[in-house]
Write a protein that holds these residues in place. Sequence first.
Motif, mmCIF file in Angstrom:
data_model
loop_
_atom_site.group_PDB
_atom_site.id
_atom_site.type_symbol
_atom_site.label_atom_id
_atom_site.label_comp_id
_atom_site.label_asym_id
_atom_site.label_seq_id
_atom_site.Cartn_x
_atom_site.Cartn_y
_atom_site.Cartn_z
ATOM 1 N N VAL A 344 0.696 -1.150 -0.079
ATOM 2 C CA VAL A 344 -0.003 0.140 0.149
ATOM 3 C C VAL A 344 0.909 1.275 -0.041
ATOM 4 O O VAL A 344 0.638 2.007 -0.674
ATOM 5 C CB VAL A 344 -0.934 -0.056 1.092
ATOM 6 N N ALA A 345 1.818 1.437 0.865
ATOM 7 C CA ALA A 345 3.010 2.295 0.926
ATOM 8 C C ALA A 345 3.400 2.685 -0.289
ATOM 9 O O ALA A 345 3.998 3.918 -0.630
ATOM 10 C CB ALA A 345 3.745 1.978 1.988
ATOM 11 N N SER A 346 3.979 1.766 -1.181
ATOM 12 C CA SER A 346 4.537 1.730 -2.417
ATOM 13 C C SER A 346 3.796 2.770 -3.418
ATOM 14 O O SER A 346 4.244 3.136 -4.378
ATOM 15 C CB SER A 346 4.809 0.548 -3.301
ATOM 16 N N TYR A 347 2.311 2.899 -3.172
ATOM 17 C CA TYR A 347 1.468 3.761 -3.787
ATOM 18 C C TYR A 347 1.246 5.186 -3.407
ATOM 19 O O TYR A 347 0.000 5.739 -3.472
ATOM 20 C CB TYR A 347 0.097 3.026 -4.298
ATOM 21 N N SER A 348 2.009 5.600 -2.322
ATOM 22 C CA SER A 348 1.462 6.527 -1.236
ATOM 23 C C SER A 348 1.584 7.984 -2.078
ATOM 24 O O SER A 348 1.035 8.933 -1.814
ATOM 25 C CB SER A 348 2.554 6.829 -0.304
ATOM 26 N N HIS A 349 2.091 7.952 -3.173
ATOM 27 C CA HIS A 349 2.089 9.222 -4.284
ATOM 28 C C HIS A 349 0.801 9.187 -4.688
ATOM 29 O O HIS A 349 0.539 10.335 -5.153
ATOM 30 C CB HIS A 349 3.177 9.207 -5.091
ATOM 31 N N ILE A 350 -0.119 8.228 -4.778
ATOM 32 C CA ILE A 350 -1.393 8.176 -5.096
ATOM 33 C C ILE A 350 -2.427 8.192 -4.265
ATOM 34 O O ILE A 350 -3.520 8.948 -4.078
ATOM 35 C CB ILE A 350 -1.605 6.859 -6.260
ATOM 36 N N ASN A 351 -2.229 7.319 -2.982
ATOM 37 C CA ASN A 351 -3.355 6.971 -2.076
ATOM 38 C C ASN A 351 -3.023 7.933 -0.844
ATOM 39 O O ASN A 351 -3.840 7.774 0.065
ATOM 40 C CB ASN A 351 -3.307 5.660 -1.721
ATOM 41 N N LYS A 352 -2.029 8.545 -0.827
ATOM 42 C CA LYS A 352 -1.680 9.658 0.321
ATOM 43 C C LYS A 352 -1.209 8.600 1.667
ATOM 44 O O LYS A 352 -1.385 9.155 2.655
ATOM 45 C CB LYS A 352 -2.667 10.526 0.534
ATOM 46 N N MET A 353 -1.364 7.272 1.457
ATOM 47 C CA MET A 353 -0.990 6.357 2.683
ATOM 48 C C MET A 353 0.313 6.107 2.835
ATOM 49 O O MET A 353 0.902 5.086 2.491
ATOM 50 C CB MET A 353 -1.798 5.142 2.865
ATOM 51 N N THR A 354 1.304 7.067 3.457
ATOM 52 C CA THR A 354 2.714 6.836 3.568
ATOM 53 C C THR A 354 2.701 5.656 4.673
ATOM 54 O O THR A 354 1.944 5.375 5.550
ATOM 55 C CB THR A 354 3.509 8.206 3.933
ATOM 56 N N SER A 355 4.222 5.352 4.873
ATOM 57 C CA SER A 355 4.454 4.242 5.979
ATOM 58 C C SER A 355 4.152 4.972 7.047
ATOM 59 O O SER A 355 3.564 4.320 8.087
ATOM 60 C CB SER A 355 5.857 3.734 5.966
ATOM 61 N N SER A 356 4.244 6.217 7.426
ATOM 62 C CA SER A 356 3.994 7.018 8.784
ATOM 63 C C SER A 356 2.531 7.026 9.050
ATOM 64 O O SER A 356 1.856 6.625 10.079
ATOM 65 C CB SER A 356 4.359 8.246 8.787
ATOM 66 N N ASN A 357 1.741 7.412 8.029
ATOM 67 C CA ASN A 357 0.041 7.276 8.209
ATOM 68 C C ASN A 357 -0.344 5.883 8.513
ATOM 69 O O ASN A 357 -1.066 5.696 9.259
ATOM 70 C CB ASN A 357 -0.314 7.805 6.774
ATOM 71 N N LEU A 358 0.324 4.742 7.852
ATOM 72 C CA LEU A 358 -0.361 3.323 7.873
ATOM 73 C C LEU A 358 0.102 3.270 9.275
ATOM 74 O O LEU A 358 -0.415 2.178 9.934
ATOM 75 C CB LEU A 358 0.415 2.585 6.722
ATOM 76 N N SER A 359 1.594 3.424 9.907
ATOM 77 C CA SER A 359 1.657 3.084 11.188
ATOM 78 C C SER A 359 0.909 3.567 12.382
ATOM 79 O O SER A 359 0.661 2.869 13.152
ATOM 80 C CB SER A 359 3.030 3.109 11.492
ATOM 81 N N ILE A 360 0.252 4.751 12.067
ATOM 82 C CA ILE A 360 -0.628 5.369 12.782
ATOM 83 C C ILE A 360 -2.049 4.801 12.760
ATOM 84 O O ILE A 360 -2.526 4.477 14.065
ATOM 85 C CB ILE A 360 -0.722 6.949 12.679
ATOM 86 N N VAL A 361 -2.326 4.356 11.683
ATOM 87 C CA VAL A 361 -3.740 3.238 11.811
ATOM 88 C C VAL A 361 -3.517 2.174 12.019
ATOM 89 O O VAL A 361 -4.458 1.543 12.734
ATOM 90 C CB VAL A 361 -4.046 3.458 10.101
ATOM 91 N N PHE A 362 -2.211 1.424 11.862
ATOM 92 C CA PHE A 362 -2.377 -0.046 12.495
ATOM 93 C C PHE A 362 -1.457 -0.311 13.648
ATOM 94 O O PHE A 362 -1.427 -1.392 13.993
ATOM 95 C CB PHE A 362 -1.743 -0.730 11.052
ATOM 96 N N GLY A 363 -0.578 0.587 13.931
ATOM 97 C CA GLY A 363 0.200 0.561 15.202
ATOM 98 C C GLY A 363 -0.511 -0.185 16.432
ATOM 99 O O GLY A 363 -0.191 -1.017 16.833
#
Length: 423
Positions: A344-363
């Motif tokens: 998912v993070a590999s498409y962050s330039h499109i989906n706006k879900m960077t590894s930082s954002n994903l870690s906040i959601v899933f941490g």
Amino acid sequence: MISDNEKQQIRQLFANDQKYTSNEKKIQNDFIVQMQIAKYDFKNKDDPLLIQAGLTDQKQSVFIIQGKFQNENNVRSIAYYMISQLQNQKNQEYFIIYINTELLTYLNLSKFYSIFKEFPCVYFENLQKIFIMHGNIFIKSWFWFQNSVQIKVLKSKTIYLEKVAQLLNYQFFKKQQFEKMPAYCKDSSYPQFQQAFIGNQLQVIQQSTNQIYNLELDQYEFTNKGIPLILDLCITRLLQDPQNIQIEGIFRLCSASTQDKQFENYLIQKQYSEILDFENIIVIANFIKRVLDKLKYSVIPYQYYDQIFNTKQYSIEQTQALIQQFPILNRNLFTLIILVLQSVASYSHINKMTSSNLSIVFGISLCRPQEYEQANVQEQYQKIKMVNQFIQFIIDNATEIFPNQKISDFLLDTEEQQIDQQQ
């Protein structure tokens, strides 16, 4: 099952070891002799130190070896018996459960590992895992003084278990193996172990068929790759089309409760074909996160929570060592989720879900404490922040932390296999 990549890595290790390659011809010749002896040496079949505990559902042999070696005859008889059982199918995989009975030395363990001294490479490739029951510091330190390629490979396949009930975390362990366990293995977890096969079995099955939240991980129905079936289905659907994980705000967007309920009913009623055709990807993404949020116990076991937020700087090696300590079901699920988040993070330039954002959601979904200390909210916030940073580090470095592992290693291959799993 052991992947071809894993077997190739082991083959390469042996090929690069000068001591092994220089003795390889002798080992092969000696092994042929051992095979002949194994055919006619019936004494080993009565050796009380070894139990052939049957086969797993995948036709893998399970051996239980008791660590009460008296002399070299025990070692030879066990080696011959294993050869006689495994030689008929060249690629037959197997498990070993070694029951440690020596508290003050590692003498018996040393004798146990000498069984493999003259085994060819293929026997190391096909070994799934060695489980050492009741290990201690003497047992674990034994590896520090060994440097042969055989021991290096065996070490990588060794898992220490403190309680007999921990075997329940491993899908291969069935009632027939339980019945072969010797009486002296009983410990404080033994009643829990018994109930899993006797009193509570029906209750667990009934509960898991009507409930999809607030379960322990091992109460879900699992695929043969060690992943809860409902999550396998959802992730498979999520990844069917790369555009699904390019949706802006994926895993953050809300979904309508009516559609959430419809989706949950499909799962409860086991209408799996409906899941694989479900159109609302946001509903599916939210369900994946909701299952993780509502697991009865955290995916990362509670005992590692303090260790994670106290770590100031992470390394690939330390992180790999930590993850390796997780029970196998937790480790499988955690690895799969991280690999999905990396994708998912590999498409962050499109989906706006960077590894930082994903870690906040899933941490907090993947790693939470057993209890929150309400008295110190600020401290809890700092701990959660540290955990999120740890999850982000793993997402960013997933390729190095999980080398040679990919999402397809954990998911069933086709829609037909998903459905056939339940028929």
